[in-house]
Structures are given as C-alpha cells and as structure tokens.
Write an enzyme that holds these catalytic residues in place. Structure first.
Site, PDB file in Angstrom:
ATOM      1  N   HIS A   1      -5.886  -3.508   6.292  1.00 47.80           N
ATOM      2  CA  HIS A   1      -4.696  -2.739   6.674  1.00 47.80           C
ATOM      3  C   HIS A   1      -4.828  -2.406   8.167  1.00 47.80           C
ATOM      4  CE1 HIS A   1      -2.085   0.850   6.812  1.00 47.80           C
ATOM      5  NE2 HIS A   1      -1.602   0.495   5.649  1.00 47.80           N
TER       6      HIS A   1
ATOM      7  N   ASP B   1     -12.986   1.045   3.164  1.00 54.45           N
ATOM      8  CA  ASP B   1     -11.653   1.656   3.028  1.00 54.45           C
ATOM      9  C   ASP B   1     -11.297   1.602   1.542  1.00 54.45           C
ATOM     10  OD1 ASP B   1      -8.929   1.963   2.659  1.00 54.45           O
ATOM     11  OD2 ASP B   1      -8.328   0.446   4.126  1.00 54.45           O
TER      12      ASP B   1
ATOM     13  N   GLN C   1      -7.055   1.729  -1.797  1.00 54.79           N
ATOM     14  CA  GLN C   1      -6.450   1.087  -2.970  1.00 54.79           C
ATOM     15  C   GLN C   1      -7.390   1.080  -4.165  1.00 54.79           C
ATOM     16  OE1 GLN C   1      -3.334   0.256  -3.171  1.00 54.79           O
ATOM     17  NE2 GLN C   1      -2.919   0.729  -1.026  1.00 54.79           N
TER      18      GLN C   1
ATOM     19  N   LYS D   1      -2.745   8.331  -2.849  1.00 56.07           N
ATOM     20  CA  LYS D   1      -2.762   7.060  -3.584  1.00 56.07           C
ATOM     21  C   LYS D   1      -3.490   7.224  -4.912  1.00 56.07           C
ATOM     22  CE  LYS D   1      -2.509   4.130   0.528  1.00 56.07           C
ATOM     23  NZ  LYS D   1      -1.111   3.792   0.673  1.00 56.07           N
TER      24      LYS D   1
ATOM     25  N   CYS E   1       1.786  -3.432   6.497  1.00 54.29           N
ATOM     26  CA  CYS E   1       0.788  -3.016   7.499  1.00 54.29           C
ATOM     27  C   CYS E   1      -0.414  -3.952   7.517  1.00 54.29           C
ATOM     28  CB  CYS E   1       0.331  -1.572   7.283  1.00 54.29           C
ATOM     29  SG  CYS E   1       1.617  -0.376   7.564  1.00 54.29           S
TER      30      CYS E   1
END
Lengths: 413, 145
Positions: A129, A206, A209, A232, A370
């Site tokens: 991202h 990261d 998700q 999220k 993104c």
C-alpha cells in the site's frame, strides 16, 4: 500451529449486532463489500464510545480525580487487550497511534533517521500500500539510502527467490504487508522475517489487512514491528497500534514532542518518558482506544479461526461465481488469501462497474486501492474489489454476481 | 436551433420518465454516451484532457458561423454519457449564449444523487471547460472584428 476446532457462526445473529447493515442504499438492501477499506462496527463498539463520553470522559494519566482514573484505566485496558491479541511479551511494546500509516511513519522517521545511513538499503514489495512505500521513499531520500522492491508473480505472490537475491549486509529494514489490500495475498512473513534477520535487518509488518482475519503472534513471528489499524478490525477510525520490540523502541528517539512523552522539561534539557509514553505525545485518541477494546473482545468471542473459516467460504464462493461469468477476469489468485477478490470486466471501466453496482445497493471499491505500483505491475489502471467481513453472506455474493452479469449484458448488447 | 434552456427542459422530461430508478437512470446515461459522435483518436491528446475529472475526459471545440461545436469522449461509459448531455446542450450555440446561460437540468434530474460527489465535481469541470472555450472564441471574435 495446532489444529483448532472450527465452529460454524450464526451469521444472521451476528448481523443484528451491526446497526449500519440494516438500511437501504438506492432503494435496495445495503450489501457492504468494501470491508478491506474499513469494516462496520458492532453495537458494542458504538455503545462503548457513547458510554465513554457520557460517563468517563477525562484526560488520562495525570489526573487524580475519579473520572481521570476511570478513563486512564479503560485506555490502559485496551493496551493490555491488544498485548494479548498479538501475543506481545511486554505491554509497553504497544504504542497507540492513529493507525497503520502513522505507525509506519513513526518507524521510518524515528528508527530510520537514527539508524539508516548513506548506502544502506530498505526492502519493500510491489504488493505494498502507498503507506508502506512513501514513508520509506521519504526517509531513503533524506538519508541517501536505497529503496529496493521485491517483485510479485503473475498470481500476485511475493517472489521469494528475488527477495533472497535483494538481501545483503546493506539491508537495514524490510517492510512488507501480512496480507495485500488489493489482492488479498497472504505473504510468507515468517520466512521473510527469518531470512531478513540473517543479515541483521529489522522487519516491519503492515498488518492492516490481517488483524481481523489472521492469527497474529508477534513473538512467534519474531517481527520487529507490527502495525494495526483499529477501523479495519471492527473498531473506531482514528486509532491503531505500533508494536515494537522493547529493546528497539527503547533505543529509538521520540517521533513527536509534547505533553505525555516527557519526564522533565526545562529550557536547557528535556528527559523523555518511558515506553510506551515516549511515543504518545499529546492527548491521545482516548475514546476510540477505549472502544477498540470492544472490537478486540468481539473478535475474541467469535474466534478468529471461526471468522476466517466463514470468510474463506465466502471467498471461494465468490471465486466460483465470478469465474463462471464470461468477460470477468480475476486479479490476484494466490494460494493463500484473506477474503479479498479483485476483478475486471473486459472493456468496461471499473468506475462504471462500481457505480452500477451502487445503484443496486452494492458497495465495492474501484480504482488502484492505493497500490499504483502494483497496478502498473499488472498493466492495469485499477480493479473492482469485493472484500468480506464476518457479517457477509453467500446471498450477498449472489447479488454481486447478478449485478455483474446485468452490467455485462447491458454493455455488451 | 433549440435554445439551451429548451434542451435542458427536454432532458429533464426524459429523465422524469425513469421515475427515479437509479439503475435505469445510470443505464440511460450510458446509452446516451454510446450515441455520442465518435471523437477522432488524434484529438485525444494530453492537451485536450479536461482537468479535475476522475475519469479521463477529452474535449475540443471549433467555431463555425459564430457557433461552437464540441467533440468529446471519456474512458468511462457513465462519464461519456454525462459529457454527451453537455455536448447536446451546447453544440451549435453562440459563445455568448453558452457564457450567459446557467445550467439547471442536473439539479432537476438529481444528478448528484446518482453520480456521487466526485463525478459531480468532474461534471462541473467539464462545464467550466466548455465555458472557457466559449470565452476564448468570443474574445477571438472581438479581437478580429
């Protein structure tokens, strides 16, 4: 990992806990399939926000009155809940931030500024991202370091051989996602972390998700940093965490200066507070952090493995339904995925598809998500992305497929 | 030649037949786009891209007998339909009329509701671009006359 017994969830009952789902969009029942952008909030999270402002609102940590005491306790309880959620060794390894973007910027600025030198290398992947690209570009430019990028294969998996070749003693930081927001690919982060450590690099994951879908054990992973966004994972917007190994966080300089993050201030010398407060300058986002605890409990009570089992079923069903439609092309077909499916329709722009689905009450995301370099890799401008949460159903996917078929029928007539 | 407002009223009437059905409305907009005369590929240049649109929109204009004629296209079907409405309204009008007439049809047909804020902003950019063409032709005419 040990096998875990899977319990079938009562999805209809779960849906009743999400007030936002009970509405129409454009005269049709809302079908929310934009969960990778942000997922919806159960009533208990919304209630926690209201309760906080109605009963407990006070500035935390330094107050000695009853409300300050309650607010501080609730805020710190979330830190403990998050520590358990990701199996961190120490509670002070959990830093509250505004979300993944701020967490990555914090590491890039603080760790990067202190420990990157000219000629050093930072490795990211094509799957990232923009929030896991731009902060590294910025710090690399400042420190005259080089940004290296791991390519991905045609099905959207990280090319591990290429990663091995990119690694060297010059590699100081490796930053990759746990799961891709555009394609859903689950990356082999354990292997990436272990290999990166052999050259002495630190690894940032990261987890935007992953947090609502995958088990996370930062000690088992042995990652150096792990980033999560609350919104999220059924929590409020505007908060999230940076996990960092204590020894690393201790040697990193503060990211922002201000209240909370100090021990003593004089005009000649300021001493900084201990972890985690050294990285939490200013009044934090107390209410949202407090409510995040409810999102963590929501996930814990349902069981992440049960959530994942339901979502995997939805994903398989989506793949089956969409691949049966002529002119539909699936983008991102890795073996291991979270519940995200990107697709395109030959000759029909993704904006048009998204807009037409919206007229049927179906919310999907369209565009580059993104991840412009990833779209460039596939030679496309963007995709339509359907992404699922625990409250989605197969009937909703039937509606999605029907909507797609209608669009194709209209456009190709 | 029909006046700008006459055409706007025609469009309002046509859309009223769709009875507010969003899906039908969007399909209708795309159908209108399909009927837009093709723009020559050579005219789809960077210079002719309308700035401020999320989709790509190309637009060019020429003056014939004191009337302006537009050519336009878009890479998305809905936006092509939207720009086709503007072409229909403004084609063959004088620069003065284009500059002095306000557009009201989009409010009457509830356009923002079915195209969203981002596309509405893009629509405003297309309108502005057409008015800029009108202003340029008007100025050119005044200088040469």
């Amino acid at each position: 990992m040990n096998a875990v017994a899977i319990n079938r969830l009562d999805i209809e009952k779960i849906r009743t806990q999400f007030p936002v789902l009970n509405q129409q969009a454009n005269g049709k029942p809302l079908i929310y399939l934009d969960n990778a952008a942000t997922n919806q909030k159960p009533k208990r999270v919304i209630d926690a926000l209201t309760k906080y402002y109605e009963r407990d609102n006070a500035n935390i940590h330094r107050g000695i009155h009853t409300l300050a005491e309650r607010a501080t306790k609730a805020y710190e309880q979330t830190r403990h809940a998050m520590q358990q959620f990701i199996s961190a060794k120490h509670v002070e390894e959990i830093i509250f931030t505004r979300g993944v973007t701020e967490s990555i910027n914090l590491v890039a600025s603080s760790y990067g500024r202190a420990f990157l030198n000219e000629g050093d290398e930072v490795i990211i992947s094509v799957l990232e991202h923009h929030s896991n690209i731009v902060p590294w570009q910025m710090i690399c430019e400042e420190k005259k370091a080089t940004l290296k990028v791991i390519p991905v294969t045609d099905i959207g998996e990280i090319d591990l051989d290429a990663f091995h070749k990119l690694l060297s003693v010059k590699t100081k930081i490796v930053a990759v996602n746990h799961a891709s927001n555009s394609l859903g690919t689950i990356n082999p982060i354990k292997e990436i972390i272990d290999v990166a450590h052999t050259v002495g690099a630190v690894v940032l994951i990261d987890g935007a998700q992953a947090s609502a879908h995958l088990p996370i054990d930062v000690q088992e992973l042995d990652c150096d940093f792990y980033c999560i966004s609350s919104h999220k994972m059924y929590g409020p917007t505007g908060t999230g965490i940076l996990y960092g190994k204590k020894a690393l966080l201790e040697k990193m300089p503060p990211y922002m200066g201000g209240g909370e993050m100090i021990k003593d201030v004089t005009f000649t010398k300021t001493t900084y507070n201990d972890l985690p407060y050294k990285f939490e300058a200013g009044t934090p986002n107390i209410a949202d952090v407090v409510a995040l605890n409810e999102a963590i409990q929501f996930i814990n009570e349902l069981g992440k493995e049960n959530i994942a089992a339901h979502e995997n079923e939805l994903l398989s069903y989506t793949v089956k339904k969409l691949s049966a439609i002529a002119h539909v092309k699936l983008i991102g077909t890795a073996d291991k995925k979270v519940s995200v499916q990107s697709f395109m329709i030959d000759g029909i722009h993704h904006f048009d598809i998204g807009q037409m689905l919206d007229t049927r009450g179906i919310a999907v995301r369209t565009g580059h998500h993104c991840t412009q370099p990833l779209m460039d890799r596939f030679g496309i401008e963007g995709t339509v992305r359907a992404s699922f949460s625990v409250y989605n159903t197969k009937e909703e996917i039937d509606q999605l497929a029907e909507g797609v078929e209608r669009i194709i029928k209209f456009m190709k007539q | 030649m029909k006046s700008i407002n006459f055409i706007q009223d025609e469009i309002i009437n046509e859309f009223s037949l769709l009875d507010g059905d969003m899906e039908m409305t969007v399909f209708y907009v795309m159908e209108l786009g399909q009927k837009l005369p093709e723009m020559k590929e050579a005219l789809k240049t960077e210079d002719n891209i309308v700035k401020g649109c999320q989709s790509k929109v190309w637009m060019t204009a020429r003056m014939e007998d004191d009337k302006i004629f537009f050519e336009a296209d878009s890479n998305t079907a809905i936006t092509k339909g939207l720009v086709s409405l503007l072409v229909r309204i403004f084609n063959g009008q004088s620069p003065e009329h284009i500059l002095t007439t306000d557009l009201y049809f989009m409010h009457k047909i509830g356009m923002e509701r079915f195209i969203g804020t981002q596309r509405s902003n893009g629509f405003a950019s297309m309108t502005k671009q057409m008015k800029l063409y009108a202003l340029a032709f008007k100025t050119q005419k005044e200088i040469t006359s």
